[in-house]
Structure formats: C-alpha cells, structure tokens
Scaffold this active site. Structure first.
Site, PDB file in Angstrom:
ATOM      1  N   CYS A 111       0.868  -1.178   0.000  1.00 22.53           N
ATOM      2  CA  CYS A 111       0.000   0.000   0.000  1.00 22.53           C
ATOM      3  C   CYS A 111       0.906   1.230   0.000  1.00 22.53           C
ATOM      4  O   CYS A 111       1.803   1.342   0.840  1.00 22.53           O
ATOM      5  CB  CYS A 111      -0.906   0.001   1.227  1.00 22.53           C
ATOM      6  N   CYS A 116       0.408   3.566   6.278  1.00 20.45           N
ATOM      7  CA  CYS A 116      -0.191   2.226   6.272  1.00 20.45           C
ATOM      8  C   CYS A 116       0.853   1.148   5.993  1.00 20.45           C
ATOM      9  O   CYS A 116       1.212   0.370   6.863  1.00 20.45           O
ATOM     10  CB  CYS A 116      -1.304   2.160   5.227  1.00 20.45           C
ATOM     11  N   CYS A 146       1.347   2.411 -11.176  1.00 24.56           N
ATOM     12  CA  CYS A 146       2.099   3.592 -10.737  1.00 24.56           C
ATOM     13  C   CYS A 146       1.943   3.880  -9.256  1.00 24.56           C
ATOM     14  O   CYS A 146       2.594   4.782  -8.731  1.00 24.56           O
ATOM     15  CB  CYS A 146       1.686   4.817 -11.541  1.00 24.56           C
ATOM     16  N   CYS A 198      22.956  14.785  -0.336  1.00 21.47           N
ATOM     17  CA  CYS A 198      23.363  14.802  -1.739  1.00 21.47           C
ATOM     18  C   CYS A 198      22.195  14.484  -2.668  1.00 21.47           C
ATOM     19  O   CYS A 198      21.362  13.631  -2.375  1.00 21.47           O
ATOM     20  CB  CYS A 198      24.491  13.796  -1.950  1.00 21.47           C
ATOM     21  N   CYS A 206      18.594  -1.645  -7.749  1.00 25.06           N
ATOM     22  CA  CYS A 206      19.173  -1.918  -9.071  1.00 25.06           C
ATOM     23  C   CYS A 206      20.509  -1.217  -9.303  1.00 25.06           C
ATOM     24  O   CYS A 206      21.082  -1.333 -10.384  1.00 25.06           O
ATOM     25  CB  CYS A 206      18.182  -1.521 -10.169  1.00 25.06           C
TER      26      CYS A 206
END
Length: 292
Positions: A111, A116, A146, A198, A206
């Site tokens: 979520c 939550c 998204c 920064c 990744c």
C-alpha cells in the site's frame, strides 16, 4: 582467565590452526565457522561482524559468502545466520527478507500510503493493464502500476512524487515534484525516500545512479557535470570545494592509469619479441624428431 578467542600458547600448539580469509588470522578449528553451502571457512567473529553489518545496512539480496572468489558462490542459510546474531538483528533480517519477497512477487504489492504500508493482493494476476487495488487496512484505492490514487480512464504519469493519504487531496501538497520527499527509481520503479543531503542518488535495488530533482541518469557522469548547468545547477548539495576535490580525485585516477600504461608500453614492446622467440623455439623443439 583466558578468553574464548585467545588461549595459552601450549594449548594452541596441540591443535592445528586454520586461517581466516577475512582477517588473515589463524585460530583453532572450534573458533571457526564453515558455510554449509560452499564449505568456505572463516573465524566466527569475522563472519558474525560481516553478517551484522549487511543486515544493519539493509541487505539487498541473500547474504553471500564473504569470499569474492568463492567457487560455488555460496549463501548463508537462515539457521546459520540465526546462530550468530542477536534476536533483534535476526528480526530485522526476516523483515528485510519479507519486504524483498513482496517487492518481487507479481501477486502482491505494498500500500503506497506512508501511514499504512500494508501488503495488498492483486485481484487479476494475468491482467496486463493497470488495475484497481484496494487496501484492506486503510481502504485506499490505488493503481497497481504507478501506485498513485486510482485514475480510471487516464494513463499513468511518468513519475509520481508522492502518494496522497486517505482524506487528503492534491491541494494539500503545494510542493513541486522536485521537492517531493518520496520518488520512484526511474529504472526499477522502487520507491525511494530522501531526507536531505546529496542529490546524486543510487537505488539500492538496481544500483542505478540518478539525479533526485530531474531523475536523469548519472551512471556515466563521473565528474557530476550535470549539476553545472540546466535546472539542477548548483543543486548537488555539496560545497563547490568538495565538488572540485571529487573531480580532482577522479581525474587523478584516470591520469594515473594512463601514465602507468604509457610507462609500461616501451617495456611491453621490448618484451614482445623475446616472448615470441621463446614460443617459436619451444614449438620448434617439440617438432624435432627424437634421436635414434
């Protein structure tokens, strides 16, 4: 009184000592730990510190063998980790493992509401288009693709700066997208939170380096030229002196490699004929018939 790590010399002389690949020290076998999957052996204290450090920093994958040259690329099992760390560290390890399982599970998602963070189940796993997901904990309805509030009939925006909480609207957030505290990695789409510091970010998932403000890739920008021009000018978050020092170090490293190659080139050119001659003589000697 002697400690568990150090014993009298007359006692040590009776037992064969084993070398640890991490600290390069030599200890009795009972002070060593063998990883079951690859049979690599390390002193228990070093291995314990290695495991604790990875867990505290937030491990991204399974805990691998500390030996970079491990032939089997072994990993520590959960029962091995549990034997060497404290209960609270083990609890954090299990939490990190669960978060990673959810992240890569196509059937589950988090979520997006910051208050939550419950795990939600997707209704139609085989559906290729974005679908409505409703959190059972806070009743928030969001897009499976998204993670923004559900937007029927509209395409997903390229970037989502922040997800609104239940009962809030976009009017409550007047900040620009560049100032949002939560964004998604432009490569793997994992949510990243930035408090301060920064603006050059690196995704833990990744390893993609990017600018926090415009999400442009910084993978090849070793000198951080991106922050010298455009809308992100002077937004790196470091002083000009520290940026100049960073660039000096990078240029120095490349110049050092270039100088080393330049100095070594004449020696390589001189040595090449000798190496070729030796190879020719060896091959000629192999072809000569044995005397009778």
């Amino acid at each position: 009184m002697t400690t568990a790590r150090y014993r009298p010399t007359w006692d040590l002389a009776l037992d064969p000592l084993v070398s640890c690949k991490l600290c390069l020290g030599e200890y009795p076998a009972e002070q060593m730990t063998t990883i079951a999957q690859c049979q690599c052996i390390f002193c228990t204290l070093c291995l314990k510190q290695y495991v604790e450090l990875l867990i505290k920093e937030g491990l991204e994958t399974a805990i691998s063998c500390p030996d970079a040259a491990c032939p089997k690329q072994g990993h520590l099992q959960e029962n091995e980790i549990e034997c060497m760390v404290a209960a609270e560290i083990m609890q954090r390890y299990k939490k990190l493992q669960f978060e990673r399982e959810v992240l890569f599970d196509p059937c589950r998602t988090w979520c997006p509401a910051s208050t939550c963070q419950a795990v939600c189940q997707l209704q139609d796993i085989g559906l290729q288009t974005p679908q409505l997901v409703q959190c059972k904990a806070c009743d928030m309805e969001f897009c499976s693709a998204c993670k923004a509030r559900w937007h029927p009939g509209q395409g997903c925006p390229e970037t989502m700066p922040i997800t609104f909480l239940p009962g809030e609207t976009s009017s409550a957030f007047k900040m620009e997208e560049g100032d949002a505290p939560i964004k998604r990695c432009p490569k793997c789409r994992v949510y990243i939170e930035r408090d301060e510091g920064c603006a050059q970010m690196m995704c833990k998932n990744c390893k993609h380096a990017f600018c926090w403000y415009c999400l442009e890739s910084l993978d090849d920008d070793f000198l951080l030229i991106h922050y010298d021009k455009g809308p992100c000018r002077n937004k790196l978050g470091h002083s000009r002196a520290s940026v100049i020092w960073h660039r000096t170090q990078v240029v120095g490293i490349f110049a050092g490699f270039g100088l080393l190659l330049l100095v070594a080139s004449p020696f390589l050119l001189l040595a090449t004929p000798f190496v070729l001659c030796c190879k020719c003589k060896c091959s000629k000697g192999d072809d000569d018939p044995l005397p009778t």
